[in-house]
Scaffold this motif. Structure first.
Motif, short mmCIF file in Angstrom:
data_model
loop_
_atom_site.label_atom_id
_atom_site.label_comp_id
_atom_site.label_asym_id
_atom_site.label_seq_id
_atom_site.Cartn_x
_atom_site.Cartn_y
_atom_site.Cartn_z
N ARG A 4 -4.47 -26.29 -52.90
CA ARG A 4 -3.70 -26.44 -54.13
C ARG A 4 -2.26 -26.05 -53.89
NH1 ARG A 4 -6.54 -25.54 -59.24
NH2 ARG A 4 -8.74 -25.93 -58.86
N GLY A 12 13.10 -30.30 -64.01
CA GLY A 12 12.01 -31.16 -64.50
C GLY A 12 10.83 -30.36 -64.99
N LYS A 13 9.65 -30.84 -64.68
CA LYS A 13 8.41 -30.25 -65.21
C LYS A 13 7.58 -29.63 -64.09
CE LYS A 13 8.99 -31.67 -69.51
NZ LYS A 13 9.09 -30.73 -70.64
N GLU A 16 1.05 -29.65 -60.38
CA GLU A 16 0.09 -28.99 -59.50
C GLU A 16 -0.76 -30.07 -58.85
OE1 GLU A 16 -2.58 -26.06 -61.14
OE2 GLU A 16 -3.23 -25.45 -59.14
N ARG A 30 -5.91 -34.67 -57.08
CA ARG A 30 -5.80 -34.55 -58.54
C ARG A 30 -4.44 -33.97 -58.85
NH1 ARG A 30 -8.99 -30.38 -62.35
NH2 ARG A 30 -7.70 -29.06 -61.07
N ILE A 31 -3.74 -34.65 -59.76
CA ILE A 31 -2.39 -34.22 -60.11
C ILE A 31 -2.40 -33.77 -61.57
CG2 ILE A 31 0.04 -34.93 -60.31
CD1 ILE A 31 -0.74 -37.24 -58.28
N THR A 32 -2.00 -32.54 -61.81
CA THR A 32 -1.92 -32.06 -63.19
C THR A 32 -0.53 -31.46 -63.45
OG1 THR A 32 -2.80 -29.88 -62.58
CG2 THR A 32 -4.39 -31.51 -63.35
N GLY A 33 -0.22 -31.26 -64.72
CA GLY A 33 1.05 -30.64 -65.07
C GLY A 33 1.54 -31.06 -66.43
N ASP A 34 2.71 -30.57 -66.80
CA ASP A 34 3.23 -30.82 -68.15
C ASP A 34 4.28 -31.93 -68.16
OD1 ASP A 34 5.26 -29.46 -66.91
OD2 ASP A 34 5.53 -27.95 -68.47
N PHE A 35 4.16 -32.84 -67.21
CA PHE A 35 5.12 -33.95 -67.09
C PHE A 35 4.73 -35.10 -68.01
CE2 PHE A 35 1.86 -34.01 -63.79
CZ PHE A 35 1.28 -35.24 -63.97
N GLU A 47 -3.22 -41.33 -57.77
CA GLU A 47 -4.16 -40.42 -57.09
C GLU A 47 -5.02 -41.17 -56.08
OE1 GLU A 47 -4.77 -37.08 -60.64
OE2 GLU A 47 -6.04 -38.85 -60.61
N GLY A 79 10.33 -36.03 -65.64
CA GLY A 79 10.08 -34.64 -65.26
C GLY A 79 9.47 -34.47 -63.88
#
Lengths: 95, 248
Positions: A4, A12-13, A16, A30-35, A47, A79
Motif C-alpha cells: 500500500r 490536489g487530493k 491510496e 485498487r485505487i481509493t481516495g477523495d479525488f 485498475e 485532484g
C-alpha cells in the motif's frame, strides 16, 4: 503480496493504492481516495489496465499505460493525474 | 429554463442519495424537471466519496452504536459527517448546457449562490478550488459533482454548527490523533455559520433559497409518485446495500 501507499497530491487530493503482486508482475490494483474522476465507472478500467505490468516498470512506463486508458476512455481527473497514480503504484511496490 | 425547487426536508442517507440519482436519470430522459432541492439528514449520517473505502474511512461500529447512517455517494470527494441539525445540504440537477463546460468552472458557478446566501447573512466567503467555500480562511461548504449524458448533478453542504468530537468518533482517525491538538487544528481549518452570529437554521435556509432562486425561473414543487417509487427501489436496492457501500 499486498503493498500500500498513500499520499496527498500537491495542490490536489489524497490517493491510496493497494497493489497485489507475485514478485514479478502486478496481479491487481485498487485505487481509493477523495479525488474526482469522470466517468466514475472508468476507474476500474484504469485498475485493470495495470494488471500484468512488471513490478520493475518505471513510473513513466506505468504512467503511459494509465494515460492510454485515460485517452481511450475519455476520462477526466480532478485532484489526481496519471502521473500521481503511477507514482502511488511505484511507491507501493517499492516499499 | 424553469427549475423546480423542493424545499427543505429531512430523509435518511439512502433516500438522499437515491433521489439524486433518480433525478440525474430522469432529467436526462426529460421525465423530471431540472431541480434544486434542500435537505437535512435524519438520522445523522456519514457519506463517503465514490472512490473511498468505507472500512478505512468510517468507524462503522460507532455509527451503528449511535444510530448514524453510512452511505457511499455517487460523487467523488471525501468523507463527510452530516449532523442532522448541523448543516443544510443542497442538490442541483440540470442540463450541463446551463453551466460552464469545464468542471472546475462549473463548480465555481454553482457555488456562487452559496457565497451570495452567506453574504445575505453578513458572512464574507469565497470559492476555494477545487470544490470548497471558505469563510475567514476556513472551510464552510464542501461540494461534489458528477455528470451523466448531458446532465449535471452537484450536491454540497453548508455547515451550520460543528460537533467535532462526534465527527472524530465516527470517522476513522486513530485514537492517538484525536488529541486536543488535532481538534484545535480542525477548528482552525473548518467553520460554520453559527460561528458568525446567532442565526437560526431557518434563516440560513431562507438566505440560500433566496440566492439559489435569484436570476432563475423557479417554481416550488413536490416529488411525483414515479420519482418516489424509483427512489425507494434505489434506496433499498443500491444505497442501502453492503455491496454498494463497501464496494471499495
Amino acid at each position: 503480496m499486498e503493498c500500500r501507499f498513500k499520499y496527498k497530491v500537491p495542490g490536489g487530493k489524497l490517493i491510496e493504492t493497494v497493489v497485489m503482486h507475485n514478485g514479478i508482475s502486478i496481479e491487481s490494483v485498487r485505487i481509493t481516495g477523495d479525488f474526482f474522476l469522470y466517468p466514475e465507472e472508468k476507474l476500474e478500467a484504469i485498475e485493470k489496465s495495470l494488471t500484468g505490468s512488471r513490478i520493475g516498470s518505471t513510473e513513466e512506463e506505468l504512467c503511459a499505460v494509465i494515460a492510454g486508458v485515460v485517452s481511450k476512455e475519455g476520462i477526466e481527473m480532478i485532484g489526481i493525474s496519471p502521473e500521481a497514480i503511477a507514482r502511488a503504484i511505484k511507491s507501493a511496490v517499492s516499499k | 429554463m424553469k427549475w423546480r425547487i423542493v424545499g427543505l426536508e429531512a430523509h435518511d442517507a439512502y433516500f438522499n442519495m437515491a433521489i439524486d440519482e433518480v433525478l440525474l436519470e430522469r432529467v436526462k430522459d426529460r421525465l423530471s424537471p431540472p431541480t434544486i432541492r434542500f435537505y437535512r439528514w435524519s438520522p445523522s449520517a456519514v457519506s463517503i466519496g465514490r472512490f473511498q473505502s468505507m472500512e478505512e474511512e468510517v468507524n462503522v461500529e460507532r455509527c451503528r452504536e449511535l444510530g448514524v447512517d453510512y452511505v457511499r455517494r455517487i460523487t467523488g470527494g471525501g468523507a463527510v459527517y452530516h449532523d442532522g441539525r448541523g448543516e443544510i445540504t443542497y442538490s442541483l440537477i440540470g442540463p450541463e448546457s446551463e453551466f460552464p463546460k469545464g468542471i472546475r468552472e462549473s463548480y465555481m458557478e454553482i457555488c456562487k449562490p452559496i457565497i451570495e446566501g452567506l453574504r445575505l447573512l453578513g458572512i464574507d466567503s469565497e470559492f476555494a478550488p477545487i470544490n470548497d467555500i471558505v469563510a475567514n480562511g476556513k472551510k464552510i461548504s464542501g461540494n461534489a459533482q458528477t455528470r451523466r449524458e448531458g446532465v449535471l448533478l452537484q450536491h454540497g453542504t453548508i455547515l451550520y454548527s460543528l460537533d467535532i468530537q462526534k465527527m472524530f468518533s465516527l470517522l476513522n482517525v486513530s485514537k492517538e490523533k484525536i488529541s486536543d491538538k488535532m481538534i484545535k487544528n480542525v477548528e482552525e481549518r473548518v467553520t460554520s455559520v453559527s460561528a458568525f452570529g446567532n442565526f437560526s437554521l431557518n434563516r440560513l435556509y431562507g438566505a440560500l433559497l433566496e440566492s439559489f432562486m435569484k436570476n432563475r425561473e423557479c417554481e416550488f414543487g413536490m416529488w411525483s409518485r414515479d420519482e418516489l417509487e424509483l427512489t425507494e427501489k434505489l434506496r433499498i436496492g443500491i444505497y442501502g446495500t453492503r455491496k454498494w457501500n463497501f464496494s471499495r
